[in-house]
Design a protein around this motif. Structure first.
Motif, mmCIF file in Angstrom:
data_model
loop_
_atom_site.group_PDB
_atom_site.id
_atom_site.type_symbol
_atom_site.label_atom_id
_atom_site.label_comp_id
_atom_site.label_asym_id
_atom_site.label_seq_id
_atom_site.Cartn_x
_atom_site.Cartn_y
_atom_site.Cartn_z
ATOM 1 N N GLN A 47 -16.211 25.816 -24.556
ATOM 2 C CA GLN A 47 -15.233 26.406 -25.470
ATOM 3 C C GLN A 47 -15.902 27.354 -26.459
ATOM 4 O OE1 GLN A 47 -13.436 23.568 -28.173
ATOM 5 N NE2 GLN A 47 -11.431 24.461 -27.749
ATOM 6 N N LYS A 48 -17.071 26.979 -26.963
ATOM 7 C CA LYS A 48 -17.736 27.787 -27.988
ATOM 8 C C LYS A 48 -18.471 28.993 -27.416
ATOM 9 C CE LYS A 48 -18.245 24.380 -31.543
ATOM 10 N NZ LYS A 48 -18.518 24.714 -32.906
ATOM 11 N N THR A 49 -18.969 28.885 -26.182
ATOM 12 C CA THR A 49 -19.821 29.936 -25.644
ATOM 13 C C THR A 49 -19.192 30.743 -24.526
ATOM 14 O OG1 THR A 49 -20.834 28.465 -24.023
ATOM 15 C CG2 THR A 49 -21.902 28.614 -26.188
ATOM 16 N N GLY A 50 -18.186 30.188 -23.856
ATOM 17 C CA GLY A 50 -17.602 30.881 -22.715
ATOM 18 C C GLY A 50 -18.425 30.724 -21.446
ATOM 19 N N LEU A 51 -19.384 29.818 -21.441
ATOM 20 C CA LEU A 51 -20.206 29.576 -20.255
ATOM 21 C C LEU A 51 -19.374 28.909 -19.172
ATOM 22 C CD1 LEU A 51 -23.474 28.156 -21.887
ATOM 23 C CD2 LEU A 51 -23.200 30.378 -20.821
ATOM 24 N N GLY A 52 -19.833 29.026 -17.945
ATOM 25 C CA GLY A 52 -19.207 28.318 -16.837
ATOM 26 C C GLY A 52 -19.592 26.854 -16.887
ATOM 27 N N LEU A 53 -18.987 26.072 -16.022
ATOM 28 C CA LEU A 53 -19.207 24.630 -16.032
ATOM 29 C C LEU A 53 -20.669 24.277 -15.773
ATOM 30 C CD1 LEU A 53 -18.065 21.791 -16.230
ATOM 31 C CD2 LEU A 53 -17.504 21.920 -13.810
ATOM 32 N N ALA A 54 -21.265 24.861 -14.753
ATOM 33 C CA ALA A 54 -22.655 24.534 -14.416
ATOM 34 C C ALA A 54 -23.611 24.962 -15.525
ATOM 35 C CB ALA A 54 -23.044 25.197 -13.096
ATOM 36 N N GLU A 55 -23.375 26.140 -16.099
ATOM 37 C CA GLU A 55 -24.262 26.628 -17.158
ATOM 38 C C GLU A 55 -24.136 25.772 -18.415
ATOM 39 O OE1 GLU A 55 -22.060 28.674 -15.610
ATOM 40 O OE2 GLU A 55 -23.382 29.940 -14.399
ATOM 41 N N ALA A 56 -22.887 25.376 -18.758
ATOM 42 C CA ALA A 56 -22.681 24.533 -19.934
ATOM 43 C C ALA A 56 -23.323 23.163 -19.733
ATOM 44 C CB ALA A 56 -21.189 24.390 -20.228
#
Length: 93
Positions: free
Chosen positions: A72-81
């Protein structure tokens, strides 16, 4: 006899047209053309994410919630988060 030959010719023509249609108009692509543009990949290591809320969720063993908050805070994808949260978890040990 002529009727059978005519029927065979029409059937052959329909078959060829159908095959060309199913191949997508020739089925050839230009191999010299540049590849299609792709969005740039975001790397977890490019940014340093230091958020106390995420650290607190990790301390409470709420890893899934930490990953959701990271996304939510960074906009990263699931794997990256997930990788980022696990890296933070490893750094906290």
């Amino acid at each position: 006899m002529i009727g059978k030959l005519l029927f065979l010719a029409v059937g052959l023509l329909i078959g060829l047209l159908l095959a060309r249609f199913l191949r997508g108009g020739g089925g050839r692509r230009d191999l010299t053309a540049p590849p299609p543009a792709r969005p740039p990949l975001r790397r977890v290591g490019d940014e340093r994410i230091d958020d106390e809320e995420i650290r607190e969720l990790i301390r409470q063993n709420r890893k899934i919630d930490a990953i959701k908050l990271m996304r939510q805070k960074t906009g990263l994808g699931l794997a990256e988060a997930k990788d980022a949260v696990e890296a933070m978890e490893d750094a906290m040990r």
